[in-house]
Design a protein around this motif. Sequence first.
Motif, PDB file in Angstrom:
ATOM      1  N   ASN A  92       0.853  -1.186   0.000  1.00 17.02           N
ATOM      2  CA  ASN A  92       0.000   0.000   0.000  1.00 17.02           C
ATOM      3  C   ASN A  92       0.891   1.240   0.000  1.00 17.02           C
ATOM      4  OD1 ASN A  92       0.533   0.651   2.944  1.00 17.02           O
ATOM      5  ND2 ASN A  92      -0.458  -1.362   3.149  1.00 17.02           N
ATOM      6  N   PRO A  93       0.324   2.430  -0.088  1.00 16.05           N
ATOM      7  CA  PRO A  93       1.174   3.635  -0.121  1.00 16.05           C
ATOM      8  C   PRO A  93       2.120   3.781   1.066  1.00 16.05           C
ATOM      9  CG  PRO A  93      -1.052   4.174  -0.809  1.00 16.05           C
ATOM     10  CD  PRO A  93      -1.090   2.746  -0.345  1.00 16.05           C
ATOM     11  N   VAL A  94       1.810   3.160   2.201  1.00 18.96           N
ATOM     12  CA  VAL A  94       2.681   3.263   3.367  1.00 18.96           C
ATOM     13  C   VAL A  94       3.827   2.259   3.295  1.00 18.96           C
ATOM     14  CG1 VAL A  94       2.768   3.089   5.881  1.00 18.96           C
ATOM     15  CG2 VAL A  94       0.792   4.144   4.778  1.00 18.96           C
ATOM     16  N   THR A  95       3.513   1.032   2.901  1.00 19.16           N
ATOM     17  CA  THR A  95       4.528  -0.024   2.903  1.00 19.16           C
ATOM     18  C   THR A  95       5.299  -0.128   1.585  1.00 19.16           C
ATOM     19  OG1 THR A  95       2.904  -1.671   2.152  1.00 19.16           O
ATOM     20  CG2 THR A  95       3.164  -1.364   4.535  1.00 19.16           C
ATOM     21  N   MET A  96       4.810   0.509   0.512  1.00 20.36           N
ATOM     22  CA  MET A  96       5.451   0.350  -0.791  1.00 20.36           C
ATOM     23  C   MET A  96       6.883   0.884  -0.829  1.00 20.36           C
ATOM     24  SD  MET A  96       4.080   1.477  -4.569  1.00 20.36           S
ATOM     25  CE  MET A  96       2.607   0.453  -4.358  1.00 20.36           C
ATOM     26  N   PRO A  97       7.199   2.075  -0.288  1.00 21.59           N
ATOM     27  CA  PRO A  97       8.591   2.551  -0.345  1.00 21.59           C
ATOM     28  C   PRO A  97       9.594   1.614   0.318  1.00 21.59           C
ATOM     29  CG  PRO A  97       7.123   4.378   0.155  1.00 21.59           C
ATOM     30  CD  PRO A  97       6.295   3.130   0.222  1.00 21.59           C
ATOM     31  N   PRO A  98       9.363   1.130   1.562  1.00 16.81           N
ATOM     32  CA  PRO A  98      10.351   0.202   2.129  1.00 16.81           C
ATOM     33  C   PRO A  98      10.439  -1.121   1.377  1.00 16.81           C
ATOM     34  CG  PRO A  98       8.452   0.413   3.588  1.00 16.81           C
ATOM     35  CD  PRO A  98       8.336   1.481   2.560  1.00 16.81           C
ATOM     36  N   ILE A  99       9.305  -1.613   0.845  1.00 17.68           N
ATOM     37  CA  ILE A  99       9.346  -2.853   0.057  1.00 17.68           C
ATOM     38  C   ILE A  99      10.164  -2.640  -1.216  1.00 17.68           C
ATOM     39  CG2 ILE A  99       7.963  -4.465  -1.299  1.00 17.68           C
ATOM     40  CD1 ILE A  99       5.755  -4.206   0.733  1.00 17.68           C
ATOM     41  N   ALA A 100       9.948  -1.493  -1.885  1.00 18.07           N
ATOM     42  CA  ALA A 100      10.693  -1.200  -3.112  1.00 18.07           C
ATOM     43  C   ALA A 100      12.184  -1.054  -2.822  1.00 18.07           C
ATOM     44  CB  ALA A 100      10.152   0.077  -3.754  1.00 18.07           C
ATOM     45  N   TRP A 101      12.530  -0.391  -1.736  1.00 14.41           N
ATOM     46  CA  TRP A 101      13.946  -0.213  -1.401  1.00 14.41           C
ATOM     47  C   TRP A 101      14.604  -1.564  -1.111  1.00 14.41           C
ATOM     48  CZ3 TRP A 101      16.704  -1.091   3.221  1.00 14.41           C
ATOM     49  CH2 TRP A 101      18.008  -0.602   3.222  1.00 14.41           C
ATOM     50  N   TRP A 102      13.920  -2.424  -0.347  1.00 11.93           N
ATOM     51  CA  TRP A 102      14.481  -3.743  -0.042  1.00 11.93           C
ATOM     52  C   TRP A 102      14.639  -4.575  -1.304  1.00 11.93           C
ATOM     53  CZ3 TRP A 102      12.976  -8.780  -0.690  1.00 11.93           C
ATOM     54  CH2 TRP A 102      13.739  -9.733  -0.009  1.00 11.93           C
ATOM     55  N   GLU A 103      13.670  -4.513  -2.211  1.00 14.43           N
ATOM     56  CA  GLU A 103      13.749  -5.288  -3.440  1.00 14.43           C
ATOM     57  C   GLU A 103      14.894  -4.782  -4.327  1.00 14.43           C
ATOM     58  OE1 GLU A 103       9.985  -5.221  -5.320  1.00 14.43           O
ATOM     59  OE2 GLU A 103       9.034  -6.579  -3.871  1.00 14.43           O
ATOM     60  N   ILE A 104      15.116  -3.472  -4.352  1.00 12.36           N
ATOM     61  CA  ILE A 104      16.229  -2.928  -5.133  1.00 12.36           C
ATOM     62  C   ILE A 104      17.557  -3.384  -4.552  1.00 12.36           C
ATOM     63  CG2 ILE A 104      17.428  -0.790  -5.726  1.00 12.36           C
ATOM     64  CD1 ILE A 104      14.689   0.516  -6.050  1.00 12.36           C
ATOM     65  N   GLU A 105      17.680  -3.357  -3.229  1.00 13.71           N
ATOM     66  CA  GLU A 105      18.909  -3.835  -2.599  1.00 13.71           C
ATOM     67  C   GLU A 105      19.128  -5.319  -2.895  1.00 13.71           C
ATOM     68  OE1 GLU A 105      21.267  -2.157  -0.470  1.00 13.71           O
ATOM     69  OE2 GLU A 105      20.346  -0.509  -1.585  1.00 13.71           O
ATOM     70  N   PHE A 106      18.084  -6.098  -2.778  1.00 12.31           N
ATOM     71  CA  PHE A 106      18.183  -7.532  -3.060  1.00 12.31           C
ATOM     72  C   PHE A 106      18.471  -7.771  -4.537  1.00 12.31           C
ATOM     73  CE2 PHE A 106      15.853 -11.707  -3.716  1.00 12.31           C
ATOM     74  CZ  PHE A 106      16.891 -12.481  -3.202  1.00 12.31           C
ATOM     75  N   GLY A 107      17.813  -6.994  -5.405  1.00 12.26           N
ATOM     76  CA  GLY A 107      18.057  -7.128  -6.841  1.00 12.26           C
ATOM     77  C   GLY A 107      19.471  -6.727  -7.225  1.00 12.26           C
TER      78      GLY A 107
END
Length: 208
Positions: A92-107
């Motif tokens: 959701n708009p609250v959890t999307m930024p940390p999820i995106a940042w973690w996925e970029i780091e993992f990617g």
Amino acid sequence: MHLHYRRFVLRLYKRFRHPRKLKQSRLHKWFALHFLDKTVWKPTRHSFAGGLAIGLFVNMLIIPGQMPLAALLAALFRVNIPIAIVACWISNPVTMPPIAWWEIEFGNWLCHTLHLGNPPPLDWKDLKRILDEATGFWNFFAQLKPWAASLYIGGSVAGVVLGFAAYAVAFVLWDLLLTLTHRRVKDDDDENDSGPDNSDSGQSGRRS
């Protein structure tokens, strides 16, 4: 209200499942075959676990239209559609930024490990700055273009792992869920049965 809604759903179901309707077009037949099958609406051990797995997989894909995609995949794989849609609400708009940042780091880590490229690092402060400067949803994704490969590689791999793990856990805990639900229903029935008996005994005591 609930009775009228149930009747409306049943009429709609019978209308779309009518043989005359199914012969009108291939698209109508395909829709009825996948979306009007009771398997995708009535939760069972497999359909519940599968719906949760698909919903969590789609949830890790930071894309617009997650719920329609989850519903489509759930219908194609014959798993529970409502569970798949609800699982997407984690993003959701609250959890999307940390999820995106973690996925970029993992990617980024996967790209460097598998020699798929050399994407630039993304600091959490830079992501917050991009989020603050973004004028809309699409503008936010446009500014993440340098990390698009890392975002979707990391999200896809994480979604597959999370989906399989969620399926296994839900499949194992299905019996426990049924046990708890059955016990609760049984306790409610016992309370309802004991209510009139107690009142009758009290009335008989007062009469005596």
